[in-house]
Design a protein around this motif. Structure first.
Motif, short mmCIF file in Angstrom:
data_model
loop_
_atom_site.label_atom_id
_atom_site.label_comp_id
_atom_site.label_asym_id
_atom_site.label_seq_id
_atom_site.Cartn_x
_atom_site.Cartn_y
_atom_site.Cartn_z
N THR A 33 -27.57 -60.31 -24.10
CA THR A 33 -28.52 -59.86 -25.30
C THR A 33 -27.38 -59.48 -26.42
O THR A 33 -26.56 -58.94 -26.37
CB THR A 33 -29.19 -58.42 -25.01
OG1 THR A 33 -29.83 -58.69 -23.70
CG2 THR A 33 -30.13 -57.97 -26.05
N THR A 92 -30.83 -58.30 -31.15
CA THR A 92 -32.04 -58.23 -30.52
C THR A 92 -32.01 -57.05 -29.41
O THR A 92 -32.73 -57.05 -28.52
CB THR A 92 -32.32 -59.72 -29.80
OG1 THR A 92 -31.23 -59.86 -28.94
CG2 THR A 92 -32.42 -60.65 -30.87
N ARG A 93 -31.25 -56.18 -29.55
CA ARG A 93 -31.16 -55.07 -28.46
C ARG A 93 -32.40 -54.25 -28.51
O ARG A 93 -32.47 -53.68 -27.15
CB ARG A 93 -29.71 -54.30 -28.76
CG ARG A 93 -29.71 -53.69 -29.96
CD ARG A 93 -28.41 -52.60 -30.16
NE ARG A 93 -28.52 -51.84 -31.09
CZ ARG A 93 -27.75 -50.65 -31.25
NH1 ARG A 93 -26.74 -50.50 -30.29
NH2 ARG A 93 -27.79 -49.75 -32.24
N ASP A 147 -35.38 -55.24 -28.51
CA ASP A 147 -36.68 -56.04 -27.97
C ASP A 147 -36.93 -55.27 -26.66
O ASP A 147 -38.31 -55.46 -26.18
CB ASP A 147 -36.29 -57.59 -27.74
CG ASP A 147 -36.04 -58.27 -29.23
OD1 ASP A 147 -36.32 -57.45 -30.20
OD2 ASP A 147 -35.68 -59.38 -29.07
#
Length: 574
Positions: A253, A257-258, A260
């Protein structure tokens, strides 16, 4: 020409090579190196909705992590408060440092003793009551909240549920809650380039470990062997040993985008179904209003204007009959103009806040940014409220402009201050971390997508679907305007000129439905045992309904005001 175009293309490519990416304020990644300290901050304990489907929220009171009754381990030298935004403070965040010693990629699998605390009987009862109310512990690491990994039973998707339980009161612990005193901390990291690491996930598995206290060498703790759970006695003193273990897992990841995994929609179809339903309704209303205004009104205007002026007696009918009365000053013009002015100020605040949210400035990593932006916008848009109020008041024949300006600037903040001040007294009496320091009080709240917004406000869930929120707000505004215009036209056709207050009340009627929905939400999703929590919920619900009433009432009134002026300016009056 071809040569010029080639030069322009070359110039554009050369400029592109000089462009650098940038991060939004407060959203830049932190690059760690192996062995570098990683700070773990603690936040207020908040009530949460348990994992099963019929679970309800049982409280609305937040508690400081270092509340003496919890007896959590404190850092050396005492806890130190961390800087927070205004919105973060108003929504109950109280962030402090912690005694947890964590270094990047270190202590993988090593169990460590944090501290040993003595819990007296009365504090044990306090802790047990909070466990039964499903309170959650909230930590922050590199701006990310600590979470438990869970599976959505509907979609079977894995997601991170923010916060983790203070204890366990289900199954075999239903009668005697077990306190979680051991934490398995799993930190996920991403390596964008060699020797550089970024934290992209924080997971915690809490467990309860009781039994006799066995002497261990300094710093070494056995947290693997099976032991009975830690049950706090409410009749005698208790010894609690807090332990933790840190593990590091590399993840694919990316840092960007952590979030998400944290921002999980439990049933995404709800958003789409509600949005499609709202679009169908607003399209139907717009078509109906257009048919009335374009066909019926146009026919009426043509018929009125075609009357032979040579006739001695002319008879008016329908809405033209009240052309001499329709702009007469309504009752209490001062009150109406003040309400519309404050509603216009709120409309501008909501609109600009949604724009900032859609542009990505209100990231969940910037705690309290939503409330901060709303309050700043409310303050700066006071001029808009004053202008709309003064302009409307003057158009209705008002003469006391100073009083109008004073009331516009003071009545709404005074009402909000009074309500929140009373609610704050209940928070202080309950010892809640959500108690706001005197002088600094909230002024705004969101009002659409009620289920998700209410869950965000009262169930400590992050709200991020600002695209849906913006679309829903636009649909609500358009629906309010069309419905109010339609009802005002029917009023005028009945030869009744008293449309001012009716237009405002028709537009603001959705606030009563919001209030009713809030009561349904309270009955179906909440189980508030304490009187303070019930008062707080209904106090905040009344504030939301008041803001909604002002916003939608203003939209309906201003749309009707514009439509009436356009309507009567199109006919010939003799």
């Amino acid at each position: 020409m071809a040569g010029i175009r080639s030069r322009l293309c070359f110039l554009a490519l050369s400029l592109l090579s000089t462009v650098h990416a940038f991060y939004l304020p407060g959203a830049a990644p932190h690059d760690y190196h192996e062995g570098e300290p990683v700070e773990l901050f603690v936040n207020a304990l908040t009530p949460m909705i348990a994992g099963h489907d019929d679970a309800k929220l049982k409280s609305l009171i937040n508690y400081d992590y270092y509340n003496p009754a919890f007896h959590f381990c404190q850092p050396e030298g005492g806890p130190k408060k961390q800087p927070e935004s205004l919105g973060s403070i108003l929504f109950g965040d109280r962030i402090f440092n912690s005694p947890y010693d964590i270094q990047m990629l270190q202590d993988n699998g090593t169990c460590r003793l944090l501290c040993i605390e003595n819990v007296p009987p009365h504090d044990a009862k306090f802790i047990n009551d909070r466990i039964r109310e499903d309170y959650a512990i909230n930590w922050l690491v590199d701006g990310l909240p600590a979470a438990e990994m869970k599976v959505d039973q509907r979609t079977k998707e894995v997601f991170f549920d923010m916060g983790f339980n203070l204890g366990d009161d289900e199954g075999e612990f239903a009668e005697t809650p077990a306190l979680h005193n051991h934490y398995e901390i799993v930190l996920r990291y991403h390596r964008p380039r060699p020797d550089v690491y970024r934290i992209v996930g924080v997971l915690v598995w809490p467990t309860s470990r009781g039994g006799p206290q066995v002497a261990q060498p300094e710093g070494e703790v056995d947290c693997i062997s099976p032991v009975p759970p830690l049950i706090l006695s409410e009749t005698q003193n208790n010894t609690v040993r807090y332990t933790y273990r840190v593990m590091w897992n590399e993840s694919d990841t990316a840092w960007a985008t952590r979030w998400d995994n944290y921002l999980h929609i439990f049933d995404p179809r709800i958003h789409w179904f509600s949005l499609i339903n709202a679009v169908i309704v607003v399209v139907f209303l717009c078509v109906m209003v257009s048919m009335i205004l374009v066909r019926t009104v146009s026919r009426d205007i043509s018929r009125y204007n075609a009357i032979d002026l040579s006739e001695d007696v002319q008879e008016d009918w329908g809405w033209k009959l009240v052309h001499g009365e329709v702009f007469r000053t309504p009752q209490n013009p001062m009150v109406l103009s003040v309400l519309v002015g404050n509603g216009a100020q709120l409309c501008a605040m909501v609109a600009v806040t949604l724009v900032f949210a859609l542009l990505g400035f209100l990231s969940p990593s910037n705690r309290g940014s939503l409330a901060t932006v709303m309050m700043v916008c409310w303050t700066f848009f006071g001029g808009i409220g004053g202008y709309v109020s003064a302009r409307l008041y003057a158009s209705m024949g008002g003469t006391n402009k100073r009083r109008n300006s004073f009331f516009t600037a003071t009545i709404m903040p005074t009402v909000v201050f009074a309500i929140v001040f009373l609610l704050d007294l209940f928070l202080i009496a309950a010892g809640s971390s959500g108690a706001v320091p005197f002088g600094v009080l909230p002024f705004g709240a969101a009002f659409v997508e009620l289920y998700f917004v209410l869950s965000s406000l009262f169930a400590s869930r992050a709200y991020y679907a600002f695209g849906f929120l913006a679309l829903t707000a636009a649909i609500v505004a358009l629906t309010t305007a069309t419905v109010t215009i339609l009802f005002t036209y029917f009023i005028l056709c009945r030869e009744d000129y008293r449309w001012h207050w009716r237009a405002f009340l028709t537009g603001g009627g959705s606030a009563f439905w919001l209030l009713a929905y809030g009561i349904v939400y309270w009955a179906s999703r909440l189980s508030l045992d304490s009187f303070s929590s019930t008062i707080l919920y209904f106090g905040y619900l009344i504030l939301l309904a008041l803001f909604d009433f002002l916003i939608t009432g203003t939209i309906g009134f201003l749309a009707t005001y514009w439509a009436v002026r356009r309507l009567y300016s199109a006919i010939r009056v003799d």
